[in-house]
Design a protein around this motif. Sequence first.
Motif, PDB file in Angstrom:
ATOM      1  N   UNK A 278      48.709  42.759  35.334  1.00  0.00           N
ATOM      2  CA  UNK A 278      48.501  43.131  36.728  1.00  0.00           C
ATOM      3  C   UNK A 278      47.434  42.231  37.364  1.00  0.00           C
ATOM      4  N   UNK A 279      46.379  41.956  36.633  1.00  0.00           N
ATOM      5  CA  UNK A 279      45.329  41.074  37.141  1.00  0.00           C
ATOM      6  C   UNK A 279      45.866  39.651  37.285  1.00  0.00           C
ATOM      7  N   UNK A 280      46.633  39.191  36.304  1.00  0.00           N
ATOM      8  CA  UNK A 280      47.191  37.835  36.364  1.00  0.00           C
ATOM      9  C   UNK A 280      48.128  37.663  37.555  1.00  0.00           C
ATOM     10  N   UNK A 281      48.834  38.735  37.947  1.00  0.00           N
ATOM     11  CA  UNK A 281      49.689  38.644  39.147  1.00  0.00           C
ATOM     12  C   UNK A 281      48.834  38.379  40.378  1.00  0.00           C
ATOM     13  N   UNK A 282      47.667  39.007  40.452  1.00  0.00           N
ATOM     14  CA  UNK A 282      46.785  38.749  41.585  1.00  0.00           C
ATOM     15  C   UNK A 282      46.261  37.316  41.543  1.00  0.00           C
ATOM     16  N   UNK A 283      46.022  36.830  40.341  1.00  0.00           N
ATOM     17  CA  UNK A 283      45.529  35.463  40.206  1.00  0.00           C
ATOM     18  C   UNK A 283      46.631  34.438  40.464  1.00  0.00           C
ATOM     19  N   UNK A 284      47.829  34.901  40.685  1.00  0.00           N
ATOM     20  CA  UNK A 284      49.006  34.093  41.009  1.00  0.00           C
ATOM     21  C   UNK A 284      49.202  32.942  40.027  1.00  0.00           C
TER      22      UNK A 284
ATOM     23  N   UNK B 121      35.114  53.068  34.633  1.00  0.00           N
ATOM     24  CA  UNK B 121      34.095  52.490  35.516  1.00  0.00           C
ATOM     25  C   UNK B 121      33.684  51.099  35.030  1.00  0.00           C
ATOM     26  N   UNK B 122      33.480  50.967  33.732  1.00  0.00           N
ATOM     27  CA  UNK B 122      33.099  49.670  33.160  1.00  0.00           C
ATOM     28  C   UNK B 122      34.224  48.652  33.351  1.00  0.00           C
ATOM     29  N   UNK B 123      35.461  49.102  33.243  1.00  0.00           N
ATOM     30  CA  UNK B 123      36.610  48.227  33.460  1.00  0.00           C
ATOM     31  C   UNK B 123      36.622  47.703  34.892  1.00  0.00           C
ATOM     32  N   UNK B 124      36.519  48.599  35.860  1.00  0.00           N
ATOM     33  CA  UNK B 124      36.546  48.197  37.273  1.00  0.00           C
ATOM     34  C   UNK B 124      35.394  47.252  37.578  1.00  0.00           C
ATOM     35  N   UNK B 125      34.208  47.582  37.092  1.00  0.00           N
ATOM     36  CA  UNK B 125      33.041  46.721  37.319  1.00  0.00           C
ATOM     37  C   UNK B 125      33.259  45.340  36.706  1.00  0.00           C
ATOM     38  N   UNK B 126      33.762  45.301  35.478  1.00  0.00           N
ATOM     39  CA  UNK B 126      34.012  44.021  34.815  1.00  0.00           C
ATOM     40  C   UNK B 126      35.042  43.178  35.546  1.00  0.00           C
ATOM     41  N   UNK B 127      36.091  43.817  36.040  1.00  0.00           N
ATOM     42  CA  UNK B 127      37.125  43.064  36.757  1.00  0.00           C
ATOM     43  C   UNK B 127      36.618  42.553  38.102  1.00  0.00           C
ATOM     44  N   UNK B 128      35.901  43.388  38.846  1.00  0.00           N
ATOM     45  CA  UNK B 128      35.415  42.938  40.152  1.00  0.00           C
ATOM     46  C   UNK B 128      34.368  41.836  40.003  1.00  0.00           C
ATOM     47  N   UNK B 129      33.587  41.859  38.930  1.00  0.00           N
ATOM     48  CA  UNK B 129      32.639  40.772  38.664  1.00  0.00           C
ATOM     49  C   UNK B 129      33.374  39.474  38.331  1.00  0.00           C
TER      50      UNK B 129
ATOM     51  N   UNK C  32      35.938  38.444  39.978  1.00  0.00           N
ATOM     52  CA  UNK C  32      36.611  38.069  41.230  1.00  0.00           C
ATOM     53  C   UNK C  32      37.982  38.692  41.417  1.00  0.00           C
ATOM     54  N   UNK C  33      38.202  39.850  40.822  1.00  0.00           N
ATOM     55  CA  UNK C  33      39.435  40.598  41.038  1.00  0.00           C
ATOM     56  C   UNK C  33      39.149  41.584  42.165  1.00  0.00           C
TER      57      UNK C  33
END
Length: 82
Positions: free
Chosen positions: A30-36, A57-65, A67-68
């Motif tokens: 799902x993240x890789x799709x955003x990264x196109x 919470x740790x997952x969301x924080x890690x992903x947003x850090x 650049x997701x």
Amino acid sequence: MRTSTRIAGVLTGLTLAPAAHADVSACINQVERELQGGEASAAIRTACYDAQSGDQKKCVTGLTKSSVSNGTAVSACKVAPN
């Protein structure tokens, strides 16, 4: 223990093991799709594993850090847990 019971137990274990990996893969995909087309970094993979272990919470924080976008981070972390 009967042989048929043992075989059923082994097959159940084999069926459940790949499912855990598939959930982490779904998060990463799902993240890789955003990264196109970009490949997920080690930090993204770690964040998805954090979600699988129950730390959304740790997952969301890690992903947003990494650049997701927040929306993608939240939805990707939701598909990771078992």
